[in-house]
Design a protein around this motif. Structure first.
Motif, PDB file in Angstrom:
ATOM      1  N   HIS A 115     -15.925  28.882   1.392  1.00  0.00           N
ATOM      2  CA  HIS A 115     -16.791  27.793   0.900  1.00  0.00           C
ATOM      3  C   HIS A 115     -16.725  26.581   1.829  1.00  0.00           C
ATOM      4  O   HIS A 115     -17.722  25.901   2.056  1.00  0.00           O
ATOM      5  CB  HIS A 115     -16.401  27.395  -0.527  1.00  0.00           C
ATOM      6  N   SER A 265     -18.872  21.768  -1.410  1.00  0.00           N
ATOM      7  CA  SER A 265     -19.416  23.122  -1.368  1.00  0.00           C
ATOM      8  C   SER A 265     -19.002  23.897  -2.616  1.00  0.00           C
ATOM      9  O   SER A 265     -18.257  23.404  -3.455  1.00  0.00           O
ATOM     10  CB  SER A 265     -18.929  23.812  -0.087  1.00  0.00           C
ATOM     11  N   ALA A 269     -22.191  22.775  -6.171  1.00  0.00           N
ATOM     12  CA  ALA A 269     -22.778  21.873  -5.175  1.00  0.00           C
ATOM     13  C   ALA A 269     -24.270  22.147  -4.981  1.00  0.00           C
ATOM     14  O   ALA A 269     -24.954  21.430  -4.248  1.00  0.00           O
ATOM     15  CB  ALA A 269     -22.034  21.982  -3.852  1.00  0.00           C
ATOM     16  N   ARG A 275     -25.796  16.370  -5.702  1.00  0.00           N
ATOM     17  CA  ARG A 275     -26.160  16.132  -4.294  1.00  0.00           C
ATOM     18  C   ARG A 275     -26.694  14.708  -4.122  1.00  0.00           C
ATOM     19  O   ARG A 275     -26.324  13.994  -3.204  1.00  0.00           O
ATOM     20  CB  ARG A 275     -27.203  17.161  -3.831  1.00  0.00           C
ATOM     21  N   ILE A 291     -23.119  18.484   2.728  1.00  0.00           N
ATOM     22  CA  ILE A 291     -23.301  19.471   1.660  1.00  0.00           C
ATOM     23  C   ILE A 291     -24.217  20.570   2.207  1.00  0.00           C
ATOM     24  O   ILE A 291     -25.361  20.294   2.580  1.00  0.00           O
ATOM     25  CB  ILE A 291     -23.942  18.861   0.391  1.00  0.00           C
ATOM     26  N   LYS A 294     -28.394  24.932  -0.488  1.00  0.00           N
ATOM     27  CA  LYS A 294     -27.986  25.622  -1.723  1.00  0.00           C
ATOM     28  C   LYS A 294     -27.593  27.082  -1.493  1.00  0.00           C
ATOM     29  O   LYS A 294     -26.650  27.589  -2.080  1.00  0.00           O
ATOM     30  CB  LYS A 294     -29.110  25.540  -2.754  1.00  0.00           C
ATOM     31  N   CYS A 297     -24.167  27.271  -0.524  1.00  0.00           N
ATOM     32  CA  CYS A 297     -23.189  26.729  -1.489  1.00  0.00           C
ATOM     33  C   CYS A 297     -22.743  27.817  -2.448  1.00  0.00           C
ATOM     34  O   CYS A 297     -21.556  27.930  -2.772  1.00  0.00           O
ATOM     35  CB  CYS A 297     -23.804  25.584  -2.293  1.00  0.00           C
TER      36      CYS A 297
END
Ligand code: KG4
Ligand code: ZN
Length: 330
Positions: A115, A265, A269, A275, A291, A294, A297
């Motif tokens: 991650h 992460s 996240a 976010r 970050i 998606k 994540c």
């Protein structure tokens, strides 16, 4: 520039990816959501059986998409923990077979490190020092990577439920669907986040541990006291409470360690509000926030492969007798 194929089967996503240094050549993810949804959560036995069935198909797709000869691979990486033991063992056995057949070294990867490495894939120039918040269905870990990407100092973690687990449990209470995170996020969009003042635990100065069990119980009480309450308002107020705790504690950690860089992460996240609030805080306090998108994540094998690239460069290989560890930590 090593090229690493990775297998990820720690929970309910079957994934195979091929990564060359920081470049994702393929990252195929098959979610088992529809299998587990009727049960309101992941059924470990079913997860393992479906990984076993789907892994060869996902593997073929990943190799085709990457358009590379398998013999051009430098190593096979695989998640060895933490996760569901049966699910992990399916991926590990598959990776051991590949390693043996292709005569390529085997690399065991800690899922949590994966991650963190999702951020390296998204931001190749990212370097230490940084604070990392990993928020997923199984973990809520706040770490400080001062020098080495592989050796964090754990600053805090959850003492009960993980943040994603709280989303999943509250979604069940609201009958909102599975997985809970995206379901709550959808409900919360049109709800009033200030309708309920849900408790935020362990907020005293200097405490970087998390607790979400009380928050879940507060939601349960609210629902049983007012059966006609707006689920949207409950979802929005719950989401706000979780996000505030995560952002506040991460910023406290950054202040404590005098570190301006923050990585966030893990599945949670992917949450829009999280976010947004991190971006806002970053602007306000002059912090750098990293970050990943998606898709990187939530669980995927590309992040495991990228961690594998790092381990390959340090020649951190494992033997074929390596075992899965469902409770692996840093
Ligand atoms: O990292 P991940 O894919 O798997 C684990 O390693 O656990 O995280 C899954 C978790 C689930 O609890 C899911 O409800 C949560 O991440 N999640 C979210 C969102 N998308 C996934 N939580 C909040 N908001 C989201 N949009
Ligand atoms: Zn995960």
């Amino acid at each position: 520039m090593p090229t690493v194929l990775a297998v990820e089967t720690s929970c309910d996503e079957t994934s195979v990816a091929i990564v060359k240094d920081n470049e994702i050549l393929s990252n195929v993810v098959l979610s088992q959501i529809s299998i587990h949804a009727p049960f309101g959560g992941v059924v470990p036995e079913l997860a393992a059986r479906h990984h076993l069935k789907n892994l060869p198909v996902i593997f073929d797709q990943a190799v085709k998409q990457a358009k590379i000869d398998l013999l051009a691979l430098d190593a096979v990486a695989v998640t060895v923990g933490p996760g569901l033991i049966g699910a992990l063992l399916v991926g590990l056995s598959f990776a051991k077979g590949l390693s043996l057949a292709l005569k390529k070294p085997l690399i065991g990867v800690n899922h949590l490190l994966g991650h963190v490495y999702a951020a390296k894939l998204a931001y190749p120039t990212l370097s230490t020092p940084f604070i990392a918040l990993i928020v997923s269905g199984g973990h809520t870990e706040l770490m400080y990577f001062s020098e080495d990407f592989l050796k964090p100092k754990v600053l805090g973690r959850t003492v009960d439920d993980a943040a994603g687990e709280a989303f999943d449990k509250v979604a069940r209470l609201l009958d909102a669907g599975y997985p809970g995170g995206p379901a709550i996020e959808k409900l919360a969009k049109t709800g009033d986040p200030n309708k309920f003042d849900f408790p935020k635990a362990l907020m005293e100065k200097g405490n970087l541990n998390f607790s979400f069990a009380g928050l879940k119980t507060a939601v349960l009480y609210t629902l049983s006291k007012n059966p006609n309450v707006s689920k949207k308002d409950v979802a929005a107020s719950f989401q706000k409470a979780v996000v505030e705790v995560l952002v506040e504690k991460t910023v406290s950690a950054a202040k404590q360690e005098r570190c301006r860089r923050i990585v966030v992460s893990g599945g949670v996240a992917a949450n829009e509000l999280l976010r947004l609030e991190f971006e806002k805080k970053a602007q306000e306090l002059g912090l750098e926030i990293y970050i990943p998108p998606k898709s990187l994540c939530t669980d995927n094998a590309a992040m495991i492969a990228r961690a594998g690239v790092e381990l390959f460069e340090r020649e951190m290989f494992c033997n074929l007798d390596v075992n899965a560890d469902p409770n692996l930590s840093f």
